[in-house]
Motif scaffolding. Structure first.
Motif, PDB file in Angstrom:
ATOM      1  N   LYS A   1      38.762  35.004  35.951  1.00 49.34           N
ATOM      2  CA  LYS A   1      40.209  34.894  35.788  1.00 49.34           C
ATOM      3  C   LYS A   1      40.758  33.824  36.718  1.00 49.34           C
ATOM      4  N   GLN A   2      41.949  33.345  36.388  1.00 51.88           N
ATOM      5  CA  GLN A   2      42.589  32.353  37.242  1.00 51.88           C
ATOM      6  C   GLN A   2      43.048  32.987  38.551  1.00 51.88           C
ATOM      7  N   ARG A   3      43.071  32.188  39.576  1.00 50.04           N
ATOM      8  CA  ARG A   3      43.605  32.630  40.853  1.00 50.04           C
ATOM      9  C   ARG A   3      45.089  32.956  40.697  1.00 50.04           C
ATOM     10  N   GLU A   4      45.497  34.052  41.312  1.00 46.30           N
ATOM     11  CA  GLU A   4      46.873  34.525  41.183  1.00 46.30           C
ATOM     12  C   GLU A   4      47.572  34.470  42.533  1.00 46.30           C
ATOM     13  N   GLY A   5      48.740  33.896  42.559  1.00 46.26           N
ATOM     14  CA  GLY A   5      49.558  33.930  43.762  1.00 46.26           C
ATOM     15  C   GLY A   5      50.176  35.307  43.916  1.00 46.26           C
ATOM     16  N   VAL A   6      49.998  35.935  45.042  1.00 45.57           N
ATOM     17  CA  VAL A   6      50.471  37.292  45.271  1.00 45.57           C
ATOM     18  C   VAL A   6      51.778  37.310  46.045  1.00 45.57           C
ATOM     19  N   SER A   7      51.812  36.553  47.131  1.00 45.61           N
ATOM     20  CA  SER A   7      52.986  36.599  47.990  1.00 45.61           C
ATOM     21  C   SER A   7      53.035  35.355  48.855  1.00 45.61           C
ATOM     22  N   GLY A   8      54.227  35.015  49.307  1.00 42.79           N
ATOM     23  CA  GLY A   8      54.381  33.887  50.212  1.00 42.79           C
ATOM     24  C   GLY A   8      55.584  34.074  51.108  1.00 42.79           C
ATOM     25  N   ILE A   9      55.528  33.454  52.264  1.00 38.03           N
ATOM     26  CA  ILE A   9      56.634  33.565  53.207  1.00 38.03           C
ATOM     27  C   ILE A   9      56.750  32.284  54.018  1.00 38.03           C
TER      28      ILE A   9
ATOM     29  N   VAL B   1      52.829  42.901  42.016  1.00 32.82           N
ATOM     30  CA  VAL B   1      52.722  43.604  43.304  1.00 32.82           C
ATOM     31  C   VAL B   1      54.073  43.936  43.908  1.00 32.82           C
ATOM     32  N   LYS B   2      55.137  43.444  43.297  1.00 30.30           N
ATOM     33  CA  LYS B   2      56.475  43.658  43.845  1.00 30.30           C
ATOM     34  C   LYS B   2      56.753  45.147  43.996  1.00 30.30           C
TER      35      LYS B   2
END
Length: 122
Positions: free
Chosen positions: A42-50, A63-64
């Motif tokens: 599967k493609q890499r998924e962005g989960v969170s950023g700050i 994931v929210k």
């Protein structure tokens, strides 16, 4: 620059884990920091950023409400608190750093960690 993830492991569905990303060679206060995950095939998924300086924080829809990202400038470390884990959260989780959260949102990262495995059993 070095980003070192830790905290992965095996947990039952509904459980919690906290991932850490310790940074060396850059300040987590000066960079946008992000968490990604990758499942084979599967493609890499962005989960969170700050980006602490601007207060910009984002989470993927998947994931929210369950995951929370934070940073500790004194330890130069960012964290991903993962609650109510589901089997579909199983992946290798990577920490990344870039100039902006906009770059992280599109999957760009100037620096990457080696990843930590998270496995959620049903």
């Amino acid at each position: 620059v070095q980003l070192v993830e830790s905290g992965g492991g095996l947990v039952q569905a509904g459980g919690s884990l906290r991932l850490s990303c310790a940074a060396a060679g850059l300040s987590v206060d000066n960079y946008a920091m992000g968490w990604f995950r990758k499942v084979p095939g599967k493609q890499r998924e962005g989960v969170s950023g700050i980006r602490k300086r601007t207060g910009d924080t984002y989470y993927s829809d998947s994931v929210k409400g369950r995951f929370t990202m934070s940073s500790d400038n004194a330890k130069n470390t960012v964290y991903l608190q993962m609650n109510s884990l589901k089997p579909e959260d199983t992946a290798v989780y990577y920490c990344a750093a870039d100039d902006t959260t906009s770059n992280l949102r599109v999957g760009s990262g100037d620096y990457w960690g080696q990843g930590t495995q998270v496995t959620v059993s049903s």
